[in-house]
Structure formats: C-alpha cells, structure tokens
Motif scaffolding. Structure first.
Motif, mmCIF file in Angstrom:
data_model
loop_
_atom_site.group_PDB
_atom_site.id
_atom_site.type_symbol
_atom_site.label_atom_id
_atom_site.label_comp_id
_atom_site.label_asym_id
_atom_site.label_seq_id
_atom_site.Cartn_x
_atom_site.Cartn_y
_atom_site.Cartn_z
ATOM 1 N N ALA A 1 0.865 -1.178 0.000
ATOM 2 C CA ALA A 1 0.000 0.000 0.000
ATOM 3 C C ALA A 1 0.904 1.231 0.000
ATOM 4 N N ILE A 2 0.480 2.271 -0.649
ATOM 5 C CA ILE A 2 1.272 3.501 -0.714
ATOM 6 C C ILE A 2 1.634 3.981 0.687
ATOM 7 N N ASP A 3 0.718 3.834 1.634
ATOM 8 C CA ASP A 3 0.946 4.305 3.002
ATOM 9 C C ASP A 3 2.084 3.576 3.709
ATOM 10 N N GLU A 4 2.455 2.398 3.240
ATOM 11 C CA GLU A 4 3.536 1.639 3.877
ATOM 12 C C GLU A 4 4.896 2.309 3.719
ATOM 13 N N GLY B 1 5.753 5.506 4.180
ATOM 14 C CA GLY B 1 6.108 6.540 5.142
ATOM 15 C C GLY B 1 7.065 7.511 4.482
ATOM 16 N N ARG C 1 -5.128 3.243 -3.263
ATOM 17 C CA ARG C 1 -3.918 3.418 -2.445
ATOM 18 C C ARG C 1 -3.074 2.144 -2.419
ATOM 19 N N ASN C 2 -3.408 1.170 -3.283
ATOM 20 C CA ASN C 2 -2.697 -0.099 -3.302
ATOM 21 C C ASN C 2 -1.830 -0.226 -4.545
#
Length: 105
Positions: A9-12, A14, A96-97
């Motif tokens: 996921a894009i959020d991973e 950081g 977001r994946n």
C-alpha cells in the motif's frame, strides 16, 4: 501473461523511498521516486547479493557490494562487474494499493 498481484500500500512507504517485497515469489525492491513507483529484482546478477541498500541516483541503483549499476526501468546492467540484467516488474496503482507483475521483455 501473469495477473497483477497486490504487493503493498502507498501508506507503507512513510518517509522511505523503498520497500522489500516479493513478486511472484521473487525477492523484489519496490522503489518510489517522487510519484513514480518502480520494482526490480532485489538480487545483483553479479554475485547474488541484495540490492536493498544500494544508492539510487540518475535512474539507476548501485550494488552496495561491488558497485555494479542497474537501470531501474529496464533492468539493464550499466557497468561491470555485472553483465546480465535484473528482472523488472510492471506496476499498477489502484486507489492506495500497489500491484505488480513480471515485465514482458
């Protein structure tokens, strides 16, 4: 042609510019450069060592062990001691994946 598989996921990310992942059972490095995502095999073709901590600049990654450089888009070996390319992967963003599959050469 193999299907895309979800790898992160894009959020991973950081603040990091890379993530270690597996794509089609291959150790891979997912790299973020600004808003572009690239994925390469995480193994130097010269000696089989990981590229994980290699310096990334000018569209290439440098093997931290012996200095071989590989193009991040094509996988082409850019200098000795490597003479063979690394695998690259197609990337697709869905929401977001991040999804990937082996690139067709």
């Amino acid at each position: 042609m193999p299907d895309f598989e979800e790898i992160a996921a894009i959020d991973e990310f950081g603040t990091a510019d890379r993530l270690e992942v597996f794509i089609d059972d291959t150790p891979a490095l997912l790299i973020r450069i600004n808003d572009q995502y690239l994925a390469i095999e995480d193994i130097c073709t010269h000696d089989g060592q990981p590229l994980t901590n290699g310096c990334i600049e000018d569209g290439a990654i440098k093997c931290p062990r012996h200095g071989a450089r590989f193009d991040l888009v094509t996988g082409k070996a850019l200098c000795m001691p490597a003479t063979k390319p690394i695998k690259t992967f197609e990337i697709e963003i869905r929401g977001r994946n991040i999804f990937a599959r082996p690139a067709v050469k």
